[in-house]
Design a protein around this motif. Sequence first.
Motif, PDB file in Angstrom:
ATOM      1  N   ARG A 173      69.232  -2.314 -14.579  1.00 13.15           N
ATOM      2  CA  ARG A 173      69.951  -1.435 -13.654  1.00 13.15           C
ATOM      3  C   ARG A 173      70.256  -2.194 -12.368  1.00 13.15           C
ATOM      4  O   ARG A 173      69.427  -2.961 -11.890  1.00 13.15           O
ATOM      5  N   GLY A 174      71.429  -1.963 -11.816  1.00 13.59           N
ATOM      6  CA  GLY A 174      71.788  -2.640 -10.581  1.00 13.59           C
ATOM      7  C   GLY A 174      71.033  -2.114  -9.387  1.00 13.59           C
ATOM      8  O   GLY A 174      70.649  -2.877  -8.488  1.00 13.59           O
ATOM      9  N   ASP A 175      70.783  -0.826  -9.357  1.00 13.79           N
ATOM     10  CA  ASP A 175      70.060  -0.165  -8.271  1.00 13.79           C
ATOM     11  C   ASP A 175      68.594  -0.025  -8.673  1.00 13.79           C
ATOM     12  O   ASP A 175      68.141  -0.646  -9.626  1.00 13.79           O
ATOM     13  N   TYR A 204      75.354   1.297 -17.580  1.00 14.54           N
ATOM     14  CA  TYR A 204      76.734   1.192 -17.115  1.00 14.54           C
ATOM     15  C   TYR A 204      77.142   2.550 -16.562  1.00 14.54           C
ATOM     16  O   TYR A 204      77.272   3.516 -17.335  1.00 14.54           O
ATOM     17  N   HIS A 230      74.579 -15.428 -14.717  1.00 20.10           N
ATOM     18  CA  HIS A 230      75.246 -14.139 -14.957  1.00 20.10           C
ATOM     19  C   HIS A 230      74.999 -13.629 -16.376  1.00 20.10           C
ATOM     20  O   HIS A 230      75.762 -12.802 -16.884  1.00 20.10           O
ATOM     21  N   THR A 269      64.158  -8.221  -7.040  1.00 24.30           N
ATOM     22  CA  THR A 269      64.696  -8.447  -8.383  1.00 24.30           C
ATOM     23  C   THR A 269      63.719  -9.256  -9.223  1.00 24.30           C
ATOM     24  O   THR A 269      63.434  -8.914 -10.381  1.00 24.30           O
ATOM     25  N   TYR A 302      67.029  -3.510  -9.473  1.00 28.10           N
ATOM     26  CA  TYR A 302      67.399  -4.333  -8.306  1.00 28.10           C
ATOM     27  C   TYR A 302      68.345  -5.483  -8.658  1.00 28.10           C
ATOM     28  O   TYR A 302      68.455  -6.451  -7.901  1.00 28.10           O
ATOM     29  N   ASP A 303      69.064  -5.393  -9.766  1.00 28.20           N
ATOM     30  CA  ASP A 303      69.918  -6.519 -10.161  1.00 28.20           C
ATOM     31  C   ASP A 303      70.959  -6.850  -9.095  1.00 28.20           C
ATOM     32  O   ASP A 303      71.269  -8.022  -8.852  1.00 28.20           O
ATOM     33  N   GLU A 304      71.528  -5.842  -8.446  1.00 29.81           N
ATOM     34  CA  GLU A 304      72.569  -6.071  -7.448  1.00 29.81           C
ATOM     35  C   GLU A 304      72.021  -6.650  -6.140  1.00 29.81           C
ATOM     36  O   GLU A 304      72.797  -7.134  -5.308  1.00 29.81           O
ATOM     37  N   PHE A 305      70.713  -6.638  -5.969  1.00 32.74           N
ATOM     38  CA  PHE A 305      70.121  -7.119  -4.723  1.00 32.74           C
ATOM     39  C   PHE A 305      69.887  -8.628  -4.751  1.00 32.74           C
ATOM     40  O   PHE A 305      70.054  -9.313  -3.745  1.00 32.74           O
ATOM     41  N   GLY A 306      69.481  -9.151  -5.909  1.00 32.47           N
ATOM     42  CA  GLY A 306      69.315 -10.583  -6.058  1.00 32.47           C
ATOM     43  C   GLY A 306      68.304 -11.200  -5.116  1.00 32.47           C
ATOM     44  O   GLY A 306      68.468 -12.347  -4.676  1.00 32.47           O
TER      45      GLY A 306
END
Length: 229
Positions: A153-155, A104, A21, A201, A193-197
């Motif tokens: 970025r998460g997306d 963020y 994390h 990513t 792609y951080d939220e995809f894992g």
Amino acid sequence: MTRILHIDSSARPGRSDQKPHGSHSRRLSAKFIEHWRALRPDDEIIYRDVGTNPPAPVTGDWVHAAFTKPDDREDWMHDVLRESDLLVDELLSADVIVTGVPMYNFGMPAQMKAWVDNIVRVGKTFGFDRSRDGVPYWPMITDDKSVVVLSSRGDYGYDPGGRVAHLNFVEGSLFAPLEYLGITDSYGAAIEYDEFGDDRTERSIAMAEAETIEIANKLIRKHSTRNAA
């Protein structure tokens, strides 16, 4: 010798390649610095972690003090501006500014925005004169500095031309005020792609790290040539 100002702004401690994390943006900025040090070990690195030690936000007293002529400032005004003065001095002394700035909620962290607000200083980094012909504002940073924004970025799809590029307010929110001050040589890379894992990513991490090293090499060549001139 080249002087680098290295700034991290993620609220996450540690790097994603070293800690579960951990921060992707810290990972990229560290990769940049490690590569630079390997090739130019004698250059100076100034490090500031605004993610864990954020600058004080601008207040009414800050504005009052900043827009008072230096010779007219009272002691409390100098106290209010002391941290800002330090941040401005760090910026002015640097040849390259390398920043780790995660996304963020489509923009930069508040900690990084506080840094921006503290270094945009009338009479120090930009000039203002109501009686001046044309535009009353002008940049005061006239030496050839470079800025690098390394983001995460998460997306996905936030780069120019991407599916949600219109929602990306990270790079522009840093490039714009620095350009206003006179820093126009800008570069960026980002992990998505951080939220995809998943494997996307991992591919994005590998691509962003390669882009980070490419940017570092370009700036090393630029400043090596300039220092040799």
